[in-house]
Design a protein around this motif. Structure first.
Motif, PDB file in Angstrom:
ATOM      1  N   ALA A 119     -11.650   9.490   1.881  1.00 27.56           N
ATOM      2  CA  ALA A 119     -12.148   8.116   1.895  1.00 27.56           C
ATOM      3  C   ALA A 119     -11.115   7.154   1.329  1.00 27.56           C
ATOM      4  O   ALA A 119     -10.947   6.032   1.822  1.00 27.56           O
ATOM      5  CB  ALA A 119     -13.448   8.030   1.099  1.00 27.56           C
ATOM      6  N   ALA A 120     -10.401   7.582   0.296  1.00 27.81           N
ATOM      7  CA  ALA A 120      -9.394   6.710  -0.321  1.00 27.81           C
ATOM      8  C   ALA A 120      -8.281   6.376   0.664  1.00 27.81           C
ATOM      9  O   ALA A 120      -7.770   5.245   0.676  1.00 27.81           O
ATOM     10  CB  ALA A 120      -8.816   7.377  -1.566  1.00 27.81           C
ATOM     11  N   LYS A 121      -7.890   7.330   1.504  1.00 25.55           N
ATOM     12  CA  LYS A 121      -6.809   7.083   2.460  1.00 25.55           C
ATOM     13  C   LYS A 121      -7.188   5.984   3.444  1.00 25.55           C
ATOM     14  O   LYS A 121      -6.414   5.055   3.687  1.00 25.55           O
ATOM     15  CB  LYS A 121      -6.471   8.369   3.213  1.00 25.55           C
ATOM     16  N   GLY A 122      -8.370   6.098   4.042  1.00 24.87           N
ATOM     17  CA  GLY A 122      -8.791   5.091   5.001  1.00 24.87           C
ATOM     18  C   GLY A 122      -9.043   3.738   4.362  1.00 24.87           C
ATOM     19  O   GLY A 122      -8.636   2.696   4.884  1.00 24.87           O
ATOM     20  N   THR A 123      -9.708   3.745   3.217  1.00 21.10           N
ATOM     21  CA  THR A 123     -10.036   2.491   2.547  1.00 21.10           C
ATOM     22  C   THR A 123      -8.780   1.772   2.075  1.00 21.10           C
ATOM     23  O   THR A 123      -8.698   0.547   2.123  1.00 21.10           O
ATOM     24  CB  THR A 123     -10.968   2.761   1.351  1.00 21.10           C
ATOM     25  N   LYS A 124      -7.775   2.539   1.638  1.00 18.96           N
ATOM     26  CA  LYS A 124      -6.527   1.920   1.174  1.00 18.96           C
ATOM     27  C   LYS A 124      -5.844   1.161   2.308  1.00 18.96           C
ATOM     28  O   LYS A 124      -5.389   0.016   2.116  1.00 18.96           O
ATOM     29  CB  LYS A 124      -5.589   2.988   0.625  1.00 18.96           C
ATOM     30  N   VAL A 125      -5.771   1.769   3.493  1.00 18.09           N
ATOM     31  CA  VAL A 125      -5.127   1.101   4.617  1.00 18.09           C
ATOM     32  C   VAL A 125      -5.895  -0.165   4.991  1.00 18.09           C
ATOM     33  O   VAL A 125      -5.303  -1.227   5.237  1.00 18.09           O
ATOM     34  CB  VAL A 125      -5.010   2.052   5.823  1.00 18.09           C
ATOM     35  N   ALA A 126      -7.228  -0.075   5.038  1.00 11.90           N
ATOM     36  CA  ALA A 126      -8.038  -1.254   5.357  1.00 11.90           C
ATOM     37  C   ALA A 126      -7.841  -2.351   4.309  1.00 11.90           C
ATOM     38  O   ALA A 126      -7.732  -3.539   4.643  1.00 11.90           O
ATOM     39  CB  ALA A 126      -9.515  -0.862   5.445  1.00 11.90           C
ATOM     40  N   PHE A 127      -7.770  -1.972   3.050  1.00 10.28           N
ATOM     41  CA  PHE A 127      -7.601  -2.945   1.967  1.00 10.28           C
ATOM     42  C   PHE A 127      -6.250  -3.652   2.066  1.00 10.28           C
ATOM     43  O   PHE A 127      -6.164  -4.885   1.976  1.00 10.28           O
ATOM     44  CB  PHE A 127      -7.735  -2.232   0.620  1.00 10.28           C
ATOM     45  N   VAL A 128      -5.195  -2.880   2.271  1.00 15.04           N
ATOM     46  CA  VAL A 128      -3.862  -3.493   2.386  1.00 15.04           C
ATOM     47  C   VAL A 128      -3.808  -4.411   3.599  1.00 15.04           C
ATOM     48  O   VAL A 128      -3.238  -5.510   3.545  1.00 15.04           O
ATOM     49  CB  VAL A 128      -2.777  -2.400   2.463  1.00 15.04           C
ATOM     50  N   TYR A 129      -4.417  -3.995   4.693  1.00 14.67           N
ATOM     51  CA  TYR A 129      -4.438  -4.818   5.907  1.00 14.67           C
ATOM     52  C   TYR A 129      -5.124  -6.164   5.647  1.00 14.67           C
ATOM     53  O   TYR A 129      -4.631  -7.221   6.057  1.00 14.67           O
ATOM     54  CB  TYR A 129      -5.155  -4.072   7.020  1.00 14.67           C
ATOM     55  N   LEU A 130      -6.267  -6.129   4.978  1.00 12.69           N
ATOM     56  CA  LEU A 130      -7.014  -7.358   4.723  1.00 12.69           C
ATOM     57  C   LEU A 130      -6.388  -8.203   3.616  1.00 12.69           C
ATOM     58  O   LEU A 130      -6.543  -9.420   3.587  1.00 12.69           O
ATOM     59  CB  LEU A 130      -8.455  -7.003   4.346  1.00 12.69           C
ATOM     60  N   LEU A 131      -5.678  -7.556   2.712  1.00 16.06           N
ATOM     61  CA  LEU A 131      -5.142  -8.252   1.544  1.00 16.06           C
ATOM     62  C   LEU A 131      -3.841  -8.975   1.841  1.00 16.06           C
ATOM     63  O   LEU A 131      -3.608 -10.084   1.350  1.00 16.06           O
ATOM     64  CB  LEU A 131      -4.919  -7.239   0.418  1.00 16.06           C
ATOM     65  N   MET A 132      -2.983  -8.362   2.658  1.00 14.59           N
ATOM     66  CA  MET A 132      -1.641  -8.891   2.857  1.00 14.59           C
ATOM     67  C   MET A 132      -1.602  -9.927   3.976  1.00 14.59           C
ATOM     68  O   MET A 132      -2.433  -9.903   4.886  1.00 14.59           O
ATOM     69  CB  MET A 132      -0.666  -7.752   3.170  1.00 14.59           C
ATOM     70  N   PRO A 133      -0.629 -10.833   3.933  1.00 14.44           N
ATOM     71  CA  PRO A 133      -0.473 -11.806   5.019  1.00 14.44           C
ATOM     72  C   PRO A 133      -0.125 -11.128   6.331  1.00 14.44           C
ATOM     73  O   PRO A 133       0.252  -9.957   6.373  1.00 14.44           O
ATOM     74  CB  PRO A 133       0.693 -12.688   4.528  1.00 14.44           C
ATOM     75  N   GLU A 134      -0.246 -11.870   7.413  1.00 12.80           N
ATOM     76  CA  GLU A 134       0.040 -11.354   8.748  1.00 12.80           C
ATOM     77  C   GLU A 134       1.439 -10.738   8.814  1.00 12.80           C
ATOM     78  O   GLU A 134       2.420 -11.337   8.385  1.00 12.80           O
ATOM     79  CB  GLU A 134      -0.050 -12.506   9.771  1.00 12.80           C
ATOM     80  N   GLY A 135       1.525  -9.524   9.349  1.00 11.45           N
ATOM     81  CA  GLY A 135       2.808  -8.870   9.525  1.00 11.45           C
ATOM     82  C   GLY A 135       3.329  -8.128   8.311  1.00 11.45           C
ATOM     83  O   GLY A 135       4.369  -7.470   8.387  1.00 11.45           O
ATOM     84  N   ALA A 136       2.630  -8.222   7.170  1.00  8.55           N
ATOM     85  CA  ALA A 136       3.133  -7.586   5.946  1.00  8.55           C
ATOM     86  C   ALA A 136       2.504  -6.234   5.671  1.00  8.55           C
ATOM     87  O   ALA A 136       2.974  -5.512   4.802  1.00  8.55           O
ATOM     88  CB  ALA A 136       2.902  -8.503   4.742  1.00  8.55           C
ATOM     89  N   CYS A 137       1.454  -5.881   6.397  1.00  8.61           N
ATOM     90  CA  CYS A 137       0.717  -4.661   6.077  1.00  8.61           C
ATOM     91  C   CYS A 137       1.574  -3.406   6.238  1.00  8.61           C
ATOM     92  O   CYS A 137       1.711  -2.611   5.304  1.00  8.61           O
ATOM     93  CB  CYS A 137      -0.529  -4.562   6.960  1.00  8.61           C
ATOM     94  N   MET A 138       2.177  -3.211   7.404  1.00  7.04           N
ATOM     95  CA  MET A 138       2.920  -1.979   7.631  1.00  7.04           C
ATOM     96  C   MET A 138       4.155  -1.851   6.746  1.00  7.04           C
ATOM     97  O   MET A 138       4.446  -0.757   6.255  1.00  7.04           O
ATOM     98  CB  MET A 138       3.267  -1.830   9.112  1.00  7.04           C
ATOM     99  N   PRO A 139       4.914  -2.929   6.502  1.00  7.25           N
ATOM    100  CA  PRO A 139       6.015  -2.796   5.540  1.00  7.25           C
ATOM    101  C   PRO A 139       5.541  -2.376   4.148  1.00  7.25           C
ATOM    102  O   PRO A 139       6.200  -1.574   3.480  1.00  7.25           O
ATOM    103  CB  PRO A 139       6.638  -4.197   5.524  1.00  7.25           C
ATOM    104  N   VAL A 140       4.410  -2.900   3.707  1.00  8.09           N
ATOM    105  CA  VAL A 140       3.892  -2.513   2.394  1.00  8.09           C
ATOM    106  C   VAL A 140       3.447  -1.056   2.407  1.00  8.09           C
ATOM    107  O   VAL A 140       3.700  -0.304   1.456  1.00  8.09           O
ATOM    108  CB  VAL A 140       2.735  -3.447   1.968  1.00  8.09           C
ATOM    109  N   LEU A 141       2.772  -0.624   3.471  1.00  7.45           N
ATOM    110  CA  LEU A 141       2.372   0.776   3.582  1.00  7.45           C
ATOM    111  C   LEU A 141       3.595   1.693   3.585  1.00  7.45           C
ATOM    112  O   LEU A 141       3.566   2.780   2.994  1.00  7.45           O
ATOM    113  CB  LEU A 141       1.551   0.986   4.855  1.00  7.45           C
ATOM    114  N   ALA A 142       4.663   1.253   4.251  1.00  9.81           N
ATOM    115  CA  ALA A 142       5.880   2.063   4.277  1.00  9.81           C
ATOM    116  C   ALA A 142       6.496   2.171   2.885  1.00  9.81           C
ATOM    117  O   ALA A 142       6.930   3.253   2.465  1.00  9.81           O
ATOM    118  CB  ALA A 142       6.888   1.453   5.258  1.00  9.81           C
TER     119      ALA A 142
END
Length: 416
Positions: A119-142
């Motif tokens: 659950a933490a894995k999926g929720t973390k990706v959703a949280f970063v996606y919603l939290l970060m500005p457009e285009g910043a999610c995948m660089p932050v995940l990386a």
């Protein structure tokens, strides 16, 4: 679609640092626990080895079923709050391993712990996606994955010291330290900004992601690429030991080198999957590279010279690193691009569950194929890696065309 937050650059830096810190302390605990749990449960807690394998396997499978309901709660209650709760529960459930000495308690503890981990894995990706500005999610995940690899290695180093002790005290202390890393991660998460949940009127039903059959098919097929981790951790050591002239110590060295290369190149390669068409292409590259890796590993059984066998293994390792890098980029790009607005939590839960299922069965499957098959098992794995990517382009075709049409419309309006 839920509007993305707009923040000052400095605020973004603080937010990203906290995300990376939370990921880092959790990764240290994971590296510590997953490097010692088998010895701890059998030698220190006295659970028979056969019971440990069955209990952890069944318990882990049961735990995967909880991810989707938690993903739905993420959309309804807010991503930060759910991720904070899940992380705190991981701290609590990890302590359960201190008090069990038989099959059934271990099965329950494994189910509880795995459910929160997935659950933490999926929720973390959703949280970063919603939290970060457009285009910043995948660089932050990386960047988070780079930190994860480095701290996981540090945790594994701590486990190596624990495993060198004969007394029970260091083992029990390591379990407590693992729990404390989750508590520390939760404390950091509590300082991150709140992301409001999707309004009820704009929120799809709790089974929307499961009913989106093309999405489930894409996540299920590309999840098979996650066999790459079992390939390196389970298949390669046995293959080196029984079927090649290369020394077995190449296997842990390969894991170390792989982790370092992932840390060096993950951010750069992740850019290839930021757009949906690039993510589709990355999945194809991952499948080709991992298939090639399997064939090169199989070829390492032919030479009688240890040096030549080692060179072949290292060549296969390079292909493995390329495949893993592009797999991760493709996985993020596909799951983020194909999500429905207002249902990010449940869509990422499906992504985490499909990958978790492959990770759970991966060691047994890879071990069965690789041992005693004289290279044919590697060929079968190569075929799996090639075939699992074939339907991705067709399944994503409508979404790719829709995205291209929207981009063309934006350009026309800009020109007007």
């Amino acid at each position: 679609m839920i509007p993305r937050p707009v923040r000052e650059t400095g605020g973004d830096r603080v937010t990203v640092r906290r995300i990376l810190l939370s990921e880092g302390v959790t990764a240290f605990g994971d590296g510590l626990w997953f490097s010692m749990w088998a010895v701890y449960l059998t030698t220190i807690q006295g659970v028979p080895a056969a019971s440990v394998g069955v209990a952890m396997g069944i318990g882990g499978g049961i735990g995967l079923l909880v991810a989707l309901p938690i993903g739905t709660l993420t959309d309804r209650l807010g991503a930060r709050e759910v991720l904070l709760t899940v992380t705190a529960l991981r701290a609590l459930f990890s302590l359960a391993f201190l008090a069990l000495h038989s099959f059934w308690p271990l099965l329950v503890a494994a189910a509880l712990f795995t459910s929160m981990e997935t659950a933490a894995k999926g929720t973390k990706v959703a949280f970063v996606y919603l939290l970060m500005p457009e285009g910043a999610c995948m660089p932050v995940l990386a960047r988070a994955r780079v930190v994860q690899h480095l701290l996981y290695a540090a945790g594994a180093g701590g486990a190596a010291w624990v495993l060198s002790r004969s007394a029970a005290g260091p083992y029990h202390a390591a379990v407590v330290v693992n729990s404390l890393t989750f508590a520390a991660s939760a404390a950091v998460l509590a300082r991150l900004p709140h992301v409001p949940p999707a309004p009820a009127a704009r929120r799809p039903a709790g089974t929307a992601a499961l009913r989106n059959l093309p999405f489930v098919a894409v996540m299920s097929s590309t999840a098979l690429l996650a066999l790459c981790w079992a390939l390196l951790s389970s298949g390669l050591p046995l293959w080196l030991k029984d079927d090649t002239a290369a020394p077995v110590w190449i296997a842990p060295l390969a894991v170390l080198v792989s982790s370092l290369l992932i840390a060096l190149f993950q951010i750069r390669v992740t850019r290839s999957g930021e757009r949906l068409v690039g993510a589709v292409r990355s999945s194809r590259r991952a499948g080709l590279a991992l298939a090639g890796c399997c064939l090169v590993f199989a070829a390492a059984a032919w030479p009688t010279s240890p040096l030549v066998a080692c060179l072949l293994v290292l060549g296969g390792l390079c292909l493995h690193v390329v495949g893993e890098l592009y797999y991760v980029a493709a996985r993020w790009g596909l799951s983020l691009s194909l999500m429905a607005p207002g249902a990010q939590g449940q869509y990422q839960a499906v992504a985490a569950t499909t990958e978790g299922a492959v990770v759970a069965v991966g060691p047994a499957l890879v071990t069965t194929l690789v041992t005693g098959a004289d290279g044919a098992g590697w060929g079968a794995l190569a075929l799996v890696f090639l075939l699992c990517c074939l339907p991705v382009a067709r399944l994503c075709g409508p979404a790719v065309r829709r995205a291209a049409g929207e981009a063309g419309g934006v350009r026309e309006r800009s020109g007007a």
